[in-house]
Design a protein around this motif. Sequence first.
Motif, PDB file in Angstrom:
ATOM      1  N   ASN A  44       0.823  -1.209   0.000  1.00 48.56           N
ATOM      2  CA  ASN A  44       0.000   0.000   0.000  1.00 48.56           C
ATOM      3  C   ASN A  44       0.859   1.262   0.000  1.00 48.56           C
ATOM      4  N   HIS A  45       0.353   2.281  -0.700  1.00 54.80           N
ATOM      5  CA  HIS A  45       0.982   3.604  -0.730  1.00 54.80           C
ATOM      6  C   HIS A  45      -0.072   4.679  -0.544  1.00 54.80           C
ATOM      7  N   VAL A  46      -1.115   4.391   0.227  1.00 59.10           N
ATOM      8  CA  VAL A  46      -2.212   5.355   0.372  1.00 59.10           C
ATOM      9  C   VAL A  46      -1.905   6.481   1.353  1.00 59.10           C
ATOM     10  N   ALA A  47      -0.876   6.338   2.153  1.00 54.56           N
ATOM     11  CA  ALA A  47      -0.523   7.395   3.106  1.00 54.56           C
ATOM     12  C   ALA A  47      -0.152   8.693   2.380  1.00 54.56           C
ATOM     13  N   SER A  48       0.167   8.595   1.100  1.00 48.63           N
ATOM     14  CA  SER A  48       0.487   9.775   0.296  1.00 48.63           C
ATOM     15  C   SER A  48      -0.742  10.653   0.079  1.00 48.63           C
ATOM     16  N   GLY A  49      -1.935  10.114   0.380  1.00 49.93           N
ATOM     17  CA  GLY A  49      -3.175  10.850   0.162  1.00 49.93           C
ATOM     18  C   GLY A  49      -3.958  10.329  -1.032  1.00 49.93           C
ATOM     19  N   ASP A  50      -3.326   9.531  -1.883  1.00 45.28           N
ATOM     20  CA  ASP A  50      -4.000   8.939  -3.037  1.00 45.28           C
ATOM     21  C   ASP A  50      -4.493   7.555  -2.628  1.00 45.28           C
ATOM     22  N   HIS A  51      -5.782   7.457  -2.330  1.00 53.97           N
ATOM     23  CA  HIS A  51      -6.332   6.200  -1.816  1.00 53.97           C
ATOM     24  C   HIS A  51      -6.591   5.167  -2.891  1.00 53.97           C
ATOM     25  N   THR A  52      -6.137   5.420  -4.121  1.00 52.82           N
ATOM     26  CA  THR A  52      -6.186   4.394  -5.164  1.00 52.82           C
ATOM     27  C   THR A  52      -4.871   3.626  -5.257  1.00 52.82           C
ATOM     28  N   ARG A  53      -3.906   3.949  -4.433  1.00 57.33           N
ATOM     29  CA  ARG A  53      -2.570   3.333  -4.512  1.00 57.33           C
ATOM     30  C   ARG A  53      -2.507   1.999  -3.758  1.00 57.33           C
ATOM     31  N   HIS A  54      -3.472   1.129  -4.050  1.00 57.93           N
ATOM     32  CA  HIS A  54      -3.485  -0.218  -3.484  1.00 57.93           C
ATOM     33  C   HIS A  54      -2.560  -1.112  -4.307  1.00 57.93           C
ATOM     34  N   PRO A  55      -1.897  -2.076  -3.672  1.00 58.79           N
ATOM     35  CA  PRO A  55      -0.973  -2.923  -4.426  1.00 58.79           C
ATOM     36  C   PRO A  55      -1.663  -3.753  -5.507  1.00 58.79           C
ATOM     37  N   GLU A  56      -2.885  -4.192  -5.263  1.00 60.28           N
ATOM     38  CA  GLU A  56      -3.589  -5.011  -6.254  1.00 60.28           C
ATOM     39  C   GLU A  56      -3.899  -4.203  -7.515  1.00 60.28           C
ATOM     40  N   PHE A  57      -4.223  -2.938  -7.326  1.00 54.96           N
ATOM     41  CA  PHE A  57      -4.502  -2.046  -8.454  1.00 54.96           C
ATOM     42  C   PHE A  57      -3.220  -1.795  -9.250  1.00 54.96           C
ATOM     43  N   GLU A  58      -2.126  -1.576  -8.525  1.00 58.95           N
ATOM     44  CA  GLU A  58      -0.833  -1.354  -9.187  1.00 58.95           C
ATOM     45  C   GLU A  58      -0.403  -2.587  -9.977  1.00 58.95           C
ATOM     46  N   LEU A  59      -0.641  -3.778  -9.421  1.00 63.67           N
ATOM     47  CA  LEU A  59      -0.272  -5.007 -10.132  1.00 63.67           C
ATOM     48  C   LEU A  59      -1.126  -5.192 -11.382  1.00 63.67           C
ATOM     49  N   ALA A  60      -2.398  -4.827 -11.315  1.00 62.85           N
ATOM     50  CA  ALA A  60      -3.249  -4.907 -12.505  1.00 62.85           C
ATOM     51  C   ALA A  60      -2.725  -3.971 -13.594  1.00 62.85           C
ATOM     52  N   ARG A  61      -2.342  -2.775 -13.212  1.00 64.82           N
ATOM     53  CA  ARG A  61      -1.767  -1.834 -14.194  1.00 64.82           C
ATOM     54  C   ARG A  61      -0.472  -2.380 -14.785  1.00 64.82           C
ATOM     55  N   TRP A  62       0.378  -2.926 -13.911  1.00 68.02           N
ATOM     56  CA  TRP A  62       1.650  -3.484 -14.386  1.00 68.02           C
ATOM     57  C   TRP A  62       1.384  -4.621 -15.366  1.00 68.02           C
ATOM     58  N   ALA A  63       0.457  -5.494 -15.030  1.00 68.55           N
ATOM     59  CA  ALA A  63       0.145  -6.641 -15.890  1.00 68.55           C
ATOM     60  C   ALA A  63      -0.373  -6.187 -17.250  1.00 68.55           C
ATOM     61  N   ALA A  64      -1.238  -5.181 -17.255  1.00 68.95           N
ATOM     62  CA  ALA A  64      -1.785  -4.681 -18.520  1.00 68.95           C
ATOM     63  C   ALA A  64      -0.688  -4.138 -19.424  1.00 68.95           C
ATOM     64  N   ALA A  65       0.321  -3.524 -18.828  1.00 75.22           N
ATOM     65  CA  ALA A  65       1.402  -2.920 -19.601  1.00 75.22           C
ATOM     66  C   ALA A  65       2.505  -3.896 -19.991  1.00 75.22           C
ATOM     67  N   ASN A  66       2.622  -5.011 -19.274  1.00 79.91           N
ATOM     68  CA  ASN A  66       3.795  -5.870 -19.448  1.00 79.91           C
ATOM     69  C   ASN A  66       3.522  -7.326 -19.803  1.00 79.91           C
ATOM     70  N   MET A  67       2.275  -7.741 -19.865  1.00 82.65           N
ATOM     71  CA  MET A  67       1.957  -9.145 -20.110  1.00 82.65           C
ATOM     72  C   MET A  67       0.951  -9.281 -21.252  1.00 82.65           C
ATOM     73  N   THR A  68       1.017 -10.412 -21.934  1.00 80.60           N
ATOM     74  CA  THR A  68       0.013 -10.706 -22.946  1.00 80.60           C
ATOM     75  C   THR A  68      -1.301 -11.081 -22.260  1.00 80.60           C
ATOM     76  N   PRO A  69      -2.406 -10.978 -22.959  1.00 83.94           N
ATOM     77  CA  PRO A  69      -3.678 -11.406 -22.358  1.00 83.94           C
ATOM     78  C   PRO A  69      -3.640 -12.867 -21.875  1.00 83.94           C
ATOM     79  N   GLU A  70      -2.983 -13.728 -22.618  1.00 86.20           N
ATOM     80  CA  GLU A  70      -2.893 -15.141 -22.233  1.00 86.20           C
ATOM     81  C   GLU A  70      -2.088 -15.320 -20.949  1.00 86.20           C
ATOM     82  N   ALA A  71      -0.977 -14.600 -20.836  1.00 81.84           N
ATOM     83  CA  ALA A  71      -0.141 -14.696 -19.629  1.00 81.84           C
ATOM     84  C   ALA A  71      -0.879 -14.120 -18.420  1.00 81.84           C
ATOM     85  N   ARG A  72      -1.624 -13.031 -18.629  1.00 80.68           N
ATOM     86  CA  ARG A  72      -2.407 -12.462 -17.525  1.00 80.68           C
ATOM     87  C   ARG A  72      -3.449 -13.455 -17.025  1.00 80.68           C
TER      88      ARG A  72
END
Length: 158
Positions: A44-72
């Motif tokens: 988590n990085h929500v202490a910065s004030g951005d309450h969307t900074r959950h690790p699961e959300f960040e991993l979804a973004r990373w996966a979308a940018a770095n993995m094929t649909p099949e690998a995801r």
Amino acid sequence: MDTSELKYLRRCVELARQALEAGDEPFGSILVSAEGEVLAEDHNHVASGDHTRHPEFELARWAAANMTPEARAAATVYTSGEHCPMCAAAHAWVGLGRIVYVSSTEQLTAWLSELEVPPPPVRALPINDVAPGVPVEGPVPDLAEQVHELHRRFYTET
């Protein structure tokens, strides 16, 4: 869940502990390929004030940018706590596969209620209420008490 997967869940608890030590809410997650390779991890990085900074959300973004649909679709997200609705939606929208969590939304809601923490601005829902097609496993009782203690520390020591 296979017992060989406990190492991933233990790492999630360690990441949650790191978040707590950094002054943040104790949540940690990792993304693992079908071959068992840890591809990305975050806490988590929500202490910065951005309450969307959950690790699961960040991993979804990373996966979308770095993995094929099949690998995801073949990957697994391991996490210290069941995804919130925002993170469950992100997970489903990018087509990630299975989720394995240590502690459930129901457990977290009860813990926070016991600690008299006000409810969040978004209703706490189980993952499959938001993303019905995502395979989900959890909670893991052997580790859930460790996550409970991290939340207790966050809300009583900060």
